[in-house]
Motif scaffolding. Sequence first.
Motif, short mmCIF file in Angstrom:
data_model
loop_
_atom_site.label_atom_id
_atom_site.label_comp_id
_atom_site.label_asym_id
_atom_site.label_seq_id
_atom_site.Cartn_x
_atom_site.Cartn_y
_atom_site.Cartn_z
N CYS A 147 21.39 -22.13 -7.45
CA CYS A 147 21.54 -21.12 -8.50
C CYS A 147 22.89 -20.42 -8.45
O CYS A 147 23.11 -19.46 -9.20
N TRP A 151 29.14 -19.01 -8.84
CA TRP A 151 29.45 -17.74 -8.18
C TRP A 151 30.13 -17.93 -6.83
O TRP A 151 30.98 -17.14 -6.43
N GLY A 212 18.80 -23.40 -11.06
CA GLY A 212 19.25 -22.85 -12.34
C GLY A 212 19.55 -21.37 -12.19
O GLY A 212 20.23 -20.95 -11.25
N GLU A 213 19.03 -20.55 -13.10
CA GLU A 213 19.22 -19.11 -13.01
C GLU A 213 18.42 -18.54 -11.85
O GLU A 213 17.35 -19.05 -11.50
N ASN A 215 15.74 -16.55 -10.11
CA ASN A 215 14.42 -16.14 -10.60
C ASN A 215 13.62 -15.59 -9.43
O ASN A 215 12.92 -16.32 -8.74
N GLY A 248 14.99 -11.66 -12.67
CA GLY A 248 14.70 -13.02 -13.09
C GLY A 248 13.53 -13.09 -14.05
O GLY A 248 12.88 -12.09 -14.37
N GLU A 249 13.26 -14.29 -14.50
CA GLU A 249 12.23 -14.52 -15.52
C GLU A 249 10.85 -14.06 -15.06
O GLU A 249 10.05 -13.55 -15.87
#
Length: 275
Positions: A147, A151, A212-213, A215, A248-249
């Motif tokens: 993730c 960064w 991914g993002e 979470n 996160g989601e």
Amino acid sequence: MAEARMNTLSVSQLSTLRWDLESDVHAYSQRGFGGIGLYRPKLDDYGVERTIELLSEHSMVATSLSWGGGFTGSDGRPFEDAVSDAVNAVIQAARLRAGTLIVLAGGKNNHIKTHLRRTLCQALVRVAAVASEHGIKLALEPFHPGCGDEWSFVHDLQSTLDIIERVDNPSLGLVLDTYHVGMDRAALRWLPDVAQHIHLVQLGDGRHCPHGEMNRCLLGDGCVPLPELIELLHENGYCGSWEVEVIGEDVELISYDHLLDHTKRYLDHTLGQLC
């Protein structure tokens, strides 16, 4: 000179991203959190001097300031601009008497590994020299590759320790974020080696390996062995702040009030087991 943050319970402002800084401080303080992890965009909106006054009014300390870095150019900034921004962040952190300035290396940006390490170390040598003058701790944060490629190219504790040793300035240490390293059982074996270099622990949990993002879920609802990690850190001499980052989601539909209440109950219970 930054004050010691012995066992301060803190919340990163990323956890309540939609609130402004004043709302964050009031809500954290109301629930008995003594610290706040400041996020520079919110700080810029509110103003440094007003923030200093607000924290003083609520007897709250800044356990961290996020973030400086991006030295590899992955965010589009030239190297010198990124170094200059990180130096400015050090000075901000000093004015705020923040415990640490969190540093992100920057993504790979199509560079080879030796160039990335050399670029990062060159930047950190310069920024750490300023941090030493102002009594600020720099904390390099390894990001899970699932993730965090954009960064940071620094993904694990071993690589982080190698960079810290290359820079060789006691102002430079690391952030141990349990969301990024806590799902790797091998990372537990590295904790005794890196414990002396840990400037800040960020507590995060997740229901699955990062992909991914970011979470994160509520603390204790995921697969990160938080009680085991906290006990191991305690046994190896960590006595700094415990800063929570939940974003996160999986938590975006949960009210911030519920998130903070749950977090405080979890920390009181889990840290209470160490007493």
